[in-house]
Write a protein that holds these residues in place. Sequence first.
Motif, PDB file in Angstrom:
ATOM      1  N   THR A 190       0.845  -1.213   0.000  1.00  0.00           N
ATOM      2  CA  THR A 190       0.000   0.000   0.000  1.00  0.00           C
ATOM      3  C   THR A 190       0.870   1.248   0.000  1.00  0.00           C
ATOM      4  OG1 THR A 190      -0.130   0.159   2.415  1.00  0.00           O
ATOM      5  CG2 THR A 190      -1.826  -1.175   1.323  1.00  0.00           C
ATOM      6  N   VAL A 191       2.183   1.071   0.215  1.00  0.00           N
ATOM      7  CA  VAL A 191       3.109   2.216   0.213  1.00  0.00           C
ATOM      8  C   VAL A 191       4.206   1.989  -0.826  1.00  0.00           C
ATOM      9  CG1 VAL A 191       2.787   3.011   2.583  1.00  0.00           C
ATOM     10  CG2 VAL A 191       4.319   1.100   2.133  1.00  0.00           C
ATOM     11  N   ASP A 192       4.887   3.070  -1.207  1.00  0.00           N
ATOM     12  CA  ASP A 192       5.956   2.955  -2.194  1.00  0.00           C
ATOM     13  C   ASP A 192       7.190   3.692  -1.670  1.00  0.00           C
ATOM     14  OD1 ASP A 192       7.141   2.150  -4.477  1.00  0.00           O
ATOM     15  OD2 ASP A 192       6.223   3.667  -5.770  1.00  0.00           O
ATOM     16  N   PRO A 193       8.344   3.059  -1.548  1.00  0.00           N
ATOM     17  CA  PRO A 193       8.578   1.648  -1.825  1.00  0.00           C
ATOM     18  C   PRO A 193       7.854   0.733  -0.832  1.00  0.00           C
ATOM     19  CG  PRO A 193      10.526   2.644  -0.816  1.00  0.00           C
ATOM     20  CD  PRO A 193       9.575   3.750  -1.076  1.00  0.00           C
ATOM     21  N   PRO A 194       7.470  -0.461  -1.279  1.00  0.00           N
ATOM     22  CA  PRO A 194       6.824  -1.419  -0.396  1.00  0.00           C
ATOM     23  C   PRO A 194       7.692  -1.767   0.819  1.00  0.00           C
ATOM     24  CG  PRO A 194       6.595  -2.095  -2.677  1.00  0.00           C
ATOM     25  CD  PRO A 194       7.576  -0.957  -2.664  1.00  0.00           C
ATOM     26  N   VAL A 195       7.039  -2.229   1.900  1.00  0.00           N
ATOM     27  CA  VAL A 195       7.732  -2.497   3.166  1.00  0.00           C
ATOM     28  C   VAL A 195       7.628  -3.971   3.526  1.00  0.00           C
ATOM     29  CG1 VAL A 195       7.847  -1.888   5.607  1.00  0.00           C
ATOM     30  CG2 VAL A 195       7.002  -0.220   3.966  1.00  0.00           C
ATOM     31  N   ILE A 196       8.752  -4.572   3.863  1.00  0.00           N
ATOM     32  CA  ILE A 196       8.728  -5.962   4.339  1.00  0.00           C
ATOM     33  C   ILE A 196       8.312  -5.980   5.810  1.00  0.00           C
ATOM     34  CG2 ILE A 196      10.134  -7.993   4.889  1.00  0.00           C
ATOM     35  CD1 ILE A 196      11.838  -7.417   2.461  1.00  0.00           C
ATOM     36  N   LEU A 197       7.189  -6.654   6.103  1.00  0.00           N
ATOM     37  CA  LEU A 197       6.715  -6.755   7.488  1.00  0.00           C
ATOM     38  C   LEU A 197       7.194  -8.050   8.141  1.00  0.00           C
ATOM     39  CD1 LEU A 197       3.047  -5.458   7.046  1.00  0.00           C
ATOM     40  CD2 LEU A 197       5.077  -4.175   7.744  1.00  0.00           C
ATOM     41  N   ARG A 198       7.458  -9.041   7.319  1.00  0.00           N
ATOM     42  CA  ARG A 198       8.022 -10.301   7.835  1.00  0.00           C
ATOM     43  C   ARG A 198       8.797 -10.947   6.693  1.00  0.00           C
ATOM     44  NH1 ARG A 198       4.046 -15.103   9.463  1.00  0.00           N
ATOM     45  NH2 ARG A 198       3.847 -15.332   7.218  1.00  0.00           N
ATOM     46  N   ILE A 199      10.067 -11.245   6.932  1.00  0.00           N
ATOM     47  CA  ILE A 199      10.835 -11.933   5.893  1.00  0.00           C
ATOM     48  C   ILE A 199      10.528 -13.432   5.997  1.00  0.00           C
ATOM     49  CG2 ILE A 199      12.968 -12.183   7.276  1.00  0.00           C
ATOM     50  CD1 ILE A 199      12.720 -11.393   3.498  1.00  0.00           C
ATOM     51  N   GLY A 200      10.412 -14.099   4.852  1.00  0.00           N
ATOM     52  CA  GLY A 200      10.018 -15.517   4.867  1.00  0.00           C
ATOM     53  C   GLY A 200      10.507 -16.246   3.635  1.00  0.00           C
ATOM     54  N   GLY A 201       9.650 -17.094   3.092  1.00  0.00           N
ATOM     55  CA  GLY A 201      10.026 -18.012   2.026  1.00  0.00           C
ATOM     56  C   GLY A 201      10.487 -17.365   0.728  1.00  0.00           C
ATOM     57  N   LEU A 202      10.119 -16.107   0.482  1.00  0.00           N
ATOM     58  CA  LEU A 202      10.632 -15.401  -0.699  1.00  0.00           C
ATOM     59  C   LEU A 202      11.636 -14.358  -0.219  1.00  0.00           C
ATOM     60  CD1 LEU A 202      10.310 -15.141  -3.819  1.00  0.00           C
ATOM     61  CD2 LEU A 202       8.775 -13.219  -3.364  1.00  0.00           C
ATOM     62  N   SER A 203      12.844 -14.354  -0.818  1.00  0.00           N
ATOM     63  CA  SER A 203      13.901 -13.475  -0.303  1.00  0.00           C
ATOM     64  C   SER A 203      13.717 -12.035  -0.768  1.00  0.00           C
ATOM     65  CB  SER A 203      15.274 -13.995  -0.752  1.00  0.00           C
ATOM     66  OG  SER A 203      15.426 -13.780  -2.134  1.00  0.00           O
ATOM     67  N   ARG A 204      14.263 -11.130   0.015  1.00  0.00           N
ATOM     68  CA  ARG A 204      14.269  -9.705  -0.351  1.00  0.00           C
ATOM     69  C   ARG A 204      14.945  -9.515  -1.712  1.00  0.00           C
ATOM     70  NH1 ARG A 204      16.756  -4.744   3.252  1.00  0.00           N
ATOM     71  NH2 ARG A 204      16.303  -3.118   1.741  1.00  0.00           N
ATOM     72  N   GLU A 205      16.039 -10.263  -1.931  1.00  0.00           N
ATOM     73  CA  GLU A 205      16.777 -10.155  -3.189  1.00  0.00           C
ATOM     74  C   GLU A 205      15.862 -10.466  -4.382  1.00  0.00           C
ATOM     75  OE1 GLU A 205      17.668 -11.623  -0.382  1.00  0.00           O
ATOM     76  OE2 GLU A 205      19.831 -11.836  -0.123  1.00  0.00           O
ATOM     77  N   ASP A 206      15.066 -11.521  -4.268  1.00  0.00           N
ATOM     78  CA  ASP A 206      14.176 -11.909  -5.378  1.00  0.00           C
ATOM     79  C   ASP A 206      13.099 -10.855  -5.619  1.00  0.00           C
ATOM     80  OD1 ASP A 206      15.537 -14.178  -5.954  1.00  0.00           O
ATOM     81  OD2 ASP A 206      14.199 -15.537  -4.873  1.00  0.00           O
ATOM     82  N   ILE A 207      12.580 -10.271  -4.552  1.00  0.00           N
ATOM     83  CA  ILE A 207      11.553  -9.225  -4.700  1.00  0.00           C
ATOM     84  C   ILE A 207      12.163  -8.003  -5.379  1.00  0.00           C
ATOM     85  CG2 ILE A 207      10.038  -7.626  -3.447  1.00  0.00           C
ATOM     86  CD1 ILE A 207       9.772  -9.813  -1.275  1.00  0.00           C
ATOM     87  N   GLU A 208      13.367  -7.635  -4.943  1.00  0.00           N
ATOM     88  CA  GLU A 208      13.996  -6.418  -5.488  1.00  0.00           C
ATOM     89  C   GLU A 208      14.404  -6.590  -6.953  1.00  0.00           C
ATOM     90  OE1 GLU A 208      16.903  -5.195  -2.469  1.00  0.00           O
ATOM     91  OE2 GLU A 208      15.335  -3.875  -1.666  1.00  0.00           O
ATOM     92  N   LYS A 209      14.718  -7.820  -7.338  1.00  0.00           N
ATOM     93  CA  LYS A 209      15.020  -8.069  -8.754  1.00  0.00           C
ATOM     94  C   LYS A 209      13.801  -7.746  -9.615  1.00  0.00           C
ATOM     95  CE  LYS A 209      18.074 -11.795  -8.338  1.00  0.00           C
ATOM     96  NZ  LYS A 209      17.985 -13.222  -8.172  1.00  0.00           N
ATOM     97  N   GLU A 210      12.634  -7.922  -9.055  1.00  0.00           N
ATOM     98  CA  GLU A 210      11.398  -7.725  -9.813  1.00  0.00           C
ATOM     99  C   GLU A 210      10.923  -6.270  -9.813  1.00  0.00           C
ATOM    100  OE1 GLU A 210      10.038  -9.992 -11.666  1.00  0.00           O
ATOM    101  OE2 GLU A 210       8.233  -8.854 -12.203  1.00  0.00           O
ATOM    102  N   ILE A 211      10.945  -5.608  -8.638  1.00  0.00           N
ATOM    103  CA  ILE A 211      10.334  -4.255  -8.576  1.00  0.00           C
ATOM    104  C   ILE A 211      11.283  -3.177  -8.065  1.00  0.00           C
ATOM    105  CG2 ILE A 211       7.918  -5.004  -8.314  1.00  0.00           C
ATOM    106  CD1 ILE A 211       8.409  -4.319  -5.220  1.00  0.00           C
ATOM    107  N   GLY A 212      12.560  -3.495  -7.907  1.00  0.00           N
ATOM    108  CA  GLY A 212      13.481  -2.493  -7.359  1.00  0.00           C
ATOM    109  C   GLY A 212      13.392  -2.450  -5.842  1.00  0.00           C
ATOM    110  N   GLU A 213      13.875  -1.368  -5.272  1.00  0.00           N
ATOM    111  CA  GLU A 213      14.100  -1.287  -3.828  1.00  0.00           C
ATOM    112  C   GLU A 213      12.822  -1.484  -2.983  1.00  0.00           C
ATOM    113  OE1 GLU A 213      15.087   1.881  -0.375  1.00  0.00           O
ATOM    114  OE2 GLU A 213      14.695   2.597  -2.413  1.00  0.00           O
ATOM    115  N   VAL A 214      12.948  -2.287  -1.917  1.00  0.00           N
ATOM    116  CA  VAL A 214      11.900  -2.345  -0.889  1.00  0.00           C
ATOM    117  C   VAL A 214      12.527  -1.952   0.441  1.00  0.00           C
ATOM    118  CG1 VAL A 214      10.541  -4.119  -2.049  1.00  0.00           C
ATOM    119  CG2 VAL A 214      12.299  -4.812  -0.417  1.00  0.00           C
ATOM    120  N   ARG A 215      11.679  -1.593   1.420  1.00  0.00           N
ATOM    121  CA  ARG A 215      12.201  -1.167   2.717  1.00  0.00           C
ATOM    122  C   ARG A 215      11.988  -2.242   3.771  1.00  0.00           C
ATOM    123  NH1 ARG A 215       9.961   2.677   5.745  1.00  0.00           N
ATOM    124  NH2 ARG A 215       7.983   2.708   4.628  1.00  0.00           N
TER     125      ARG A 215
END
Length: 338
Positions: A190-215
């Motif tokens: 709901t915010v930009d950049p999106p915010v990780i509330l819990r890290i889990g089965g999908l890595s931050r690296e994989d998310i950032e490869k798709e949409i750029g920086e997350v917080r």
Amino acid sequence: MPTTKIIQLSTEHPDADKIQYAVEVLHAGGLVAFPTETVYGLGADALNAGAVQKVFEAKGRPSDNPLIVHIASLENVQQFTASVSEKGLQLARRFWPGPLTLVFQRKINVPDGVTAGLETVALRVPDHPVTLELLRQFNGGIVGPSANVSGKPSPTSAEHVYNDLNGKIDLIIDAGSTTIGVESTVLDVTVDPPVILRIGGLSREDIEKEIGEVRVTNAEELLRRSPGTRHRHYAPNASVILFPPADEEKFRQFIQQNKAQQKKVGSITYSKVLAGIEQSSFHVILESSIEHVARNLFRALRELDRQEVDVILVESVEEKGLGAAVMDRLRKAALHNG
Ligand code: AMP
Ligand code: MG
């Protein structure tokens, strides 16, 4: 108190009649534990406020901890959301079905119990043939917090669910052990950049490869966006003590210290150099790949609890990829010692 039934389903060829039975239990407002690729979930009809309330009671879950709604596909998103951001949509297209939960603006019809009164709702399409078929036949949203007693290590097999919730839920769908073994990554889009509330089965690296920086959140923002995270999580009865990867000296020292205090010492390690140090049945040796560690971590914690050890010494892992999720769970488990 309901009698808890168990039905076995093959992952490759789920029996449609058995799934239909589970669908009927859900439509009647019952509770059904189901397998996913992450951990087992405790299911109820997401639009039935009474059924949702029973989930909180069965788990002993604090009411300020909202539930993830599981859906069959992207097409079901608008049943629950008021608006969907572009990045949210892009991630859903790329990673669903999969271990990514997306937090969107909620629609008004979603019961307050599901969202814990927040303006948002968390959605996920799980990657498991049995549960995808269940969701398709149910034709709606199924809430699915981990199917354990709140605060305990999450369940990665039907047996874990049974041990925690027998007599409190109507049905367990047993389709063997889960493959990933830690919960989904929760991302607020709901915010930009999106915010990780819990890290889990999908890595931050994989998310950032798709949409750029997350917080990543700070503690204050996390409490506001995901209040339930302040509670005890993932903790066995035994105290958990972490030590650095492959640190033979620290491992020996902790074993000695705790034994000197008359404690029954359990341990979980992965490195070859640590394998021969502790010759006891309370030493769980896992393979060193991070996938294997994630898949077996909660099982190992539960197993050592069953053996009634007082402390569990756990070798830390490198904090990248899936390792970030493993370390998150271990730190939280260690936070609530004693
Ligand atoms: P569990 O189902 O026990 O694995 O936990 C679900 C996780 O999703 C918890 O960390 C919740 O705080 C989080 N969650 C669920 N719904 C929302 C929401 N609407 N906003 C933020 N976080 C949520
Ligand atoms: Mg949980």
